[in-house]
Motif scaffolding. Structure first.
Motif, mmCIF file in Angstrom:
data_model
loop_
_atom_site.group_PDB
_atom_site.id
_atom_site.type_symbol
_atom_site.label_atom_id
_atom_site.label_comp_id
_atom_site.label_asym_id
_atom_site.label_seq_id
_atom_site.Cartn_x
_atom_site.Cartn_y
_atom_site.Cartn_z
ATOM 1 N N MET A 164 0.902 -1.107 0.027
ATOM 2 C CA MET A 164 0.110 -0.035 -0.087
ATOM 3 C C MET A 164 0.891 1.090 0.022
ATOM 4 O O MET A 164 1.569 1.424 1.055
ATOM 5 C CB MET A 164 -0.887 0.236 1.379
ATOM 6 N N PHE B 230 -2.866 0.636 -4.250
ATOM 7 C CA PHE B 230 -2.717 -0.640 -3.917
ATOM 8 C C PHE B 230 -1.899 -1.222 -5.101
ATOM 9 O O PHE B 230 -2.187 -1.192 -6.010
ATOM 10 C CB PHE B 230 -4.225 -1.481 -3.796
ATOM 11 N N ASN C 110 -8.403 -2.837 -6.230
ATOM 12 C CA ASN C 110 -8.175 -2.710 -4.844
ATOM 13 C C ASN C 110 -8.093 -3.832 -3.893
ATOM 14 O O ASN C 110 -8.595 -4.786 -4.210
ATOM 15 C CB ASN C 110 -9.201 -1.720 -4.148
#
Length: 409
Positions: free
Chosen positions: A93, A113, A128
């Motif tokens: 992340m 992400f 994501n």
């Protein structure tokens, strides 16, 4: 030949080294990189401050592969990095303060992400991760990227995901000083031992995360060609909410594939079933106008009706087996679970049909869908507007801080 005296050479070398270090510090990315290692839901990943990375995202790939220990074509264990040999442990992340425009819209923090390939060099930004999203607000507060008013027992951090261009609110308990509290015995997540603080994820307007449409083809069910199936095709519901997902029916696949052996991990069944599921997934991707070669998106998931005594006792509404990066997931990718919660409310979809047939198992709260996955149970909720649009999708997660320091690449 004139030779520089030894003491002068040492001084000159020190000066050269000093200047080279100064140049490195101002022009290169530090190695190790400041990093935090966190669990969110049933995933673990490295969280990085975007300001420590190259401004050009095209330069991120080698750094991320080095962090995770990829590619590991021979062993698939990522022992040279922080990855764990499965997709849920090969994630990064990248987090930052919001742009002025997004800050004016009430966004507290934004993030990207990254799904890192294990055996290959893949760096995928196409979707994501719902599990790790649960820790974005915690990380942002810990790093001072945003602040909450003191005196409240909980914080809601509004996050912007750059992959899907969607907003997600994360709500979790905080101390009197505004520090996230993660060790309260409030909630349990299937696949994770023990209880921890409840983190509520609320995906705002999650429909059309990648395609711009909740139903990219405009239909709740599509027919995908499959020559060796009894009918020459297979039904699929192509739904795009939080992340696009291809949903298929277990009862249909079971007629011509060893699905039970596949779920039980038998090698011969995996060899027979995996390429068929990938073919279905790629056909679904094409119909959704997505890149069929990007394994991370869309996901594919097999749905079936509740059928065991445990399902009945626990009022399970629907059973899911989902894949991630071509491998059967040990739990469920949370974005796929949330997408299923939405799909179950779309009339005519495979999920809706299964829910309707097993309506006797419905619990008292019909806004929640109780899903059984290989790791246990999860409740997901979806709220629709009067016009049929998805206003929100919610799920409860937990998380834990694991380590903070520097990561080599």
């Amino acid at each position: 030949m004139w030779v520089l005296p030894a003491h002068a050479a040492r001084r000159l070398g020190a000066v050269v080294l000093h200047h080279s270090r100064m140049n490195f510090a101002t022009t290169a990315v530090p190695n190790p990189l400041p990093a935090t290692f966190l669990r969110g839901g049933t995933s673990k990943g490295i969280f990085l401050d975007k300001s420590t990375l190259p401004a050009d995202q095209a330069e991120w790939g080698p750094i991320f592969r080095g962090i995770m220990g990829s590619p590991d074509a021979e062993y698939g264990r990522q022992l040279n990095g922080m990855g764990g040999g499965v997709s849920s442990l090969s994630k990064i992340m990248v987090v930052s303060t919001p742009t002025p425009e997004r800050k004016a819209q009430g966004i507290d923090v934004e993030y990207t992400f990254v799904q890192v390939g294990i055996r290959d060099s893949g760096i995928d930004y196409s979707g994501n991760c719902g599990n790790l999203t649960s820790m974005i607000g915690v990380y942002a507060l810990d790093e001072g990227m945003c602040h909450r008013p003191l005196g409240s027992s909980s914080a809601t951090i509004r996050c912007f995901n750059t992959n899907t261009q969607k907003i997600i609110d994360t709500t979790f308990p905080i101390s009197d000083t505004g520090t996230p509290i993660l060790d309260l015995p409030q909630a349990a997540v299937a696949g994770v031992p023990g209880k921890a603080s409840k983190i509520v994820l609320d995906f705002v307007n999650p429909g059309g995360a990648r395609t711009g449409k909740l139903l990219p083809t405009g239909q709740p069910v599509d027919q995908l060609k499959l020559p060796f199936s009894p009918t020459g095709s297979v039904r699929a519901s192509l739904v795009d909410a939080t992340n696009p997902t291809v949903f298929v029916d277990y009862t249909e696949l079971h007629k011509f594939l060893p699905m039970d052996d596949y779920f039980n991990g038998k090698p011969a069944a995996i060899q027979a079933v995996s390429p068929v599921l990938e073919d279905i997934r790629q056909q679904g991707a094409i119909k959704m106008n997505l890149d069929p070669t990007a394994q991370a998106q869309p996901k594919i998931a097999i749905l079936s009706s509740p059928h065991t005594e445990s399902d009945a006792a626990e009022k399970v509404n629907i059973v899911i087996h989902a894949l991630s990066m071509g491998v059967l997931h040990k739990a469920v990718p949370m974005t796929a679970g949330l997408c299923l919660g939405v799909a179950a409310r779309i009339e005519g979809s495979i999920a809706w049909d299964i829910m309707r047939k097993s309506s006797g198992s419905l619990g008292g709260d019909t806004d929640l869908v109780k899903i059984r996955h290989p790791g246990g149970l999860v409740d997901v909720g979806a709220e629709f507007g009067d016009g049929g649009e998805v206003k929100s999708a919610k799920v409860v997660r937990t998380g834990r801080r694991l380590m903070k320091g520097g990561v080599w690449y």
